[in-house]
Design an enzyme around this catalytic site. Structure first.
Site, short mmCIF file in Angstrom:
data_model
loop_
_atom_site.label_atom_id
_atom_site.label_comp_id
_atom_site.label_asym_id
_atom_site.label_seq_id
_atom_site.Cartn_x
_atom_site.Cartn_y
_atom_site.Cartn_z
N LYS A 1 1.23 9.22 -2.81
CA LYS A 1 1.86 10.34 -2.10
C LYS A 1 2.94 11.01 -2.97
O LYS A 1 3.39 10.43 -3.96
CB LYS A 1 2.43 9.83 -0.77
CG LYS A 1 1.32 9.33 0.16
CD LYS A 1 1.84 9.03 1.57
CE LYS A 1 0.69 8.65 2.49
NZ LYS A 1 1.10 8.52 3.90
N PHE B 1 4.55 13.98 14.84
CA PHE B 1 4.97 13.93 13.44
C PHE B 1 4.04 14.69 12.48
O PHE B 1 4.30 14.77 11.28
CB PHE B 1 5.11 12.48 12.97
CG PHE B 1 3.85 11.65 13.09
CD1 PHE B 1 2.84 11.73 12.14
CD2 PHE B 1 3.69 10.77 14.16
CE1 PHE B 1 1.69 10.96 12.25
CE2 PHE B 1 2.53 10.00 14.27
CZ PHE B 1 1.52 10.10 13.31
N ARG C 1 -6.62 -1.86 1.30
CA ARG C 1 -5.84 -1.61 2.53
C ARG C 1 -4.85 -2.76 2.77
O ARG C 1 -3.70 -2.53 3.16
CB ARG C 1 -6.79 -1.45 3.70
CG ARG C 1 -6.17 -0.67 4.79
CD ARG C 1 -7.13 0.03 5.66
NE ARG C 1 -6.42 0.46 6.85
CZ ARG C 1 -5.74 1.60 6.96
NH1 ARG C 1 -5.67 2.43 5.94
NH2 ARG C 1 -5.11 1.90 8.06
N THR D 1 1.39 0.49 8.12
CA THR D 1 1.75 1.91 7.99
C THR D 1 3.26 2.11 7.89
O THR D 1 3.73 2.85 7.03
CB THR D 1 1.19 2.69 9.21
OG1 THR D 1 -0.21 2.47 9.30
CG2 THR D 1 1.47 4.18 9.08
N HIS E 1 -1.83 6.48 0.61
CA HIS E 1 -2.89 6.54 1.62
C HIS E 1 -4.04 5.69 1.11
O HIS E 1 -4.37 5.75 -0.08
CB HIS E 1 -3.39 7.98 1.82
CG HIS E 1 -4.69 8.02 2.56
ND1 HIS E 1 -4.76 7.95 3.93
CD2 HIS E 1 -5.98 8.04 2.12
CE1 HIS E 1 -6.03 7.95 4.30
NE2 HIS E 1 -6.79 8.01 3.22
P1 TYD Z 1 -2.45 6.35 9.92
O1 TYD Z 1 -3.83 6.84 9.57
O2 TYD Z 1 -2.19 5.90 11.32
O3 TYD Z 1 -1.97 5.14 8.97
P2 TYD Z 1 -2.40 4.63 7.49
O4 TYD Z 1 -1.83 5.60 6.48
O5 TYD Z 1 -1.74 3.28 7.39
O6 TYD Z 1 -3.90 4.57 7.46
O7 TYD Z 1 -1.40 7.50 9.63
C1 TYD Z 1 -1.57 8.36 8.53
C2 TYD Z 1 -0.22 8.76 8.01
O8 TYD Z 1 0.52 9.43 9.03
C3 TYD Z 1 0.66 7.59 7.60
O9 TYD Z 1 0.35 7.06 6.34
C4 TYD Z 1 2.02 8.25 7.64
C5 TYD Z 1 1.91 9.19 8.82
N1 TYD Z 1 2.53 8.60 10.03
C6 TYD Z 1 3.83 8.97 10.37
O10 TYD Z 1 4.46 9.77 9.65
N2 TYD Z 1 4.40 8.43 11.48
C7 TYD Z 1 3.74 7.54 12.27
O11 TYD Z 1 4.32 7.07 13.29
C8 TYD Z 1 2.40 7.16 11.93
C9 TYD Z 1 1.63 6.18 12.77
C10 TYD Z 1 1.83 7.72 10.81
#
Ligand code: TYD
Length: 153
Positions: free
Chosen positions: A9, A57, A85, A91, A115
């Site tokens: 990121k 968000f 992962r 997250t 990501h």
């Molecule tokens: P998500 O796909 O739920 O998680 P991951 O990246 O672990 O697969 O969410 C995607 C992105 O959204 C996460 O990396 C950061 C952002 N995000 C927030 O900013 N706040 C939050 O509460 C969540 C759940 C995600």
């Protein structure tokens, strides 16, 4: 062999952590088969994070992902999706276990370093979103016998 997408990121680039994060995947034994630096656009992020578009968000997430370029990587290995992962961790980086990438380098849910694709099906879709067939490099893996047993898959 399975392939997965990792996006380093914008904060990872700005904080000078690109080398450290890539180094973790290299040391783990994953094979880097494609990589590029890109400034993401609102259009591609609407697609990539479509499952989050109704979350409060979402606007900040998009802005954060466009604040600087990202590094897109494709890593290859047996069970690469799950392995990567688990290396990334939870997250919310504040809750991510120390020893994971987010657990070691982050303090935020949004600014959480990487990501990673969440399933083999989504990995294929996401890799097609960011890479063309010509972006992938074929090259020998001379250490293969030291990374895997002959019957592993
Ligand atoms: P998500 O796909 O739920 O998680 P991951 O990246 O672990 O697969 O969410 C995607 C992105 O959204 C996460 O990396 C950061 C952002 N995000 C927030 O900013 N706040 C939050 O509460 C969540 C759940 C995600």
């Amino acid at each position: 062999m399975e392939r997965t997408l990792v996006i380093l990121k914008p904060g990872t680039l700005q904080r000078g952590l690109v080398g450290e994060v890539i180094s973790r995947f290299e040391k783990k034994g994953l094979k880097l088969v494609a990589m590029k630096m890109k400034q993401l656009t609102p259009e591609i992020l609407d697609e990539h994070y479509a499952h989050l578009k109704d979350k409060p968000f979402f606007p900040w997430l998009k802005a954060g992902m466009m604040a600087a370029p990202v590094i897109l990587c494709c890593w290859e290995g047996f069970e690469a999706v799950r392995t990567v992962r688990e290396m990334a961790g939870a997250t919310n980086a504040r809750k991510a276990v120390p020893g994971t990438i987010r657990g070691d380098y982050g303090m935020s849910s949004q600014e959480n370093i990487v990501h990673t694709s969440d399933s083999p099906e989504n990995a294929k879709i996401e890799l097609d979103r960011f890479f063309s067939p010509g972006d992938y490099c074929e090259y020998p893996s001379p250490l293969q016998q030291y990374l895997y047993a002959p019957d592993e898959k």
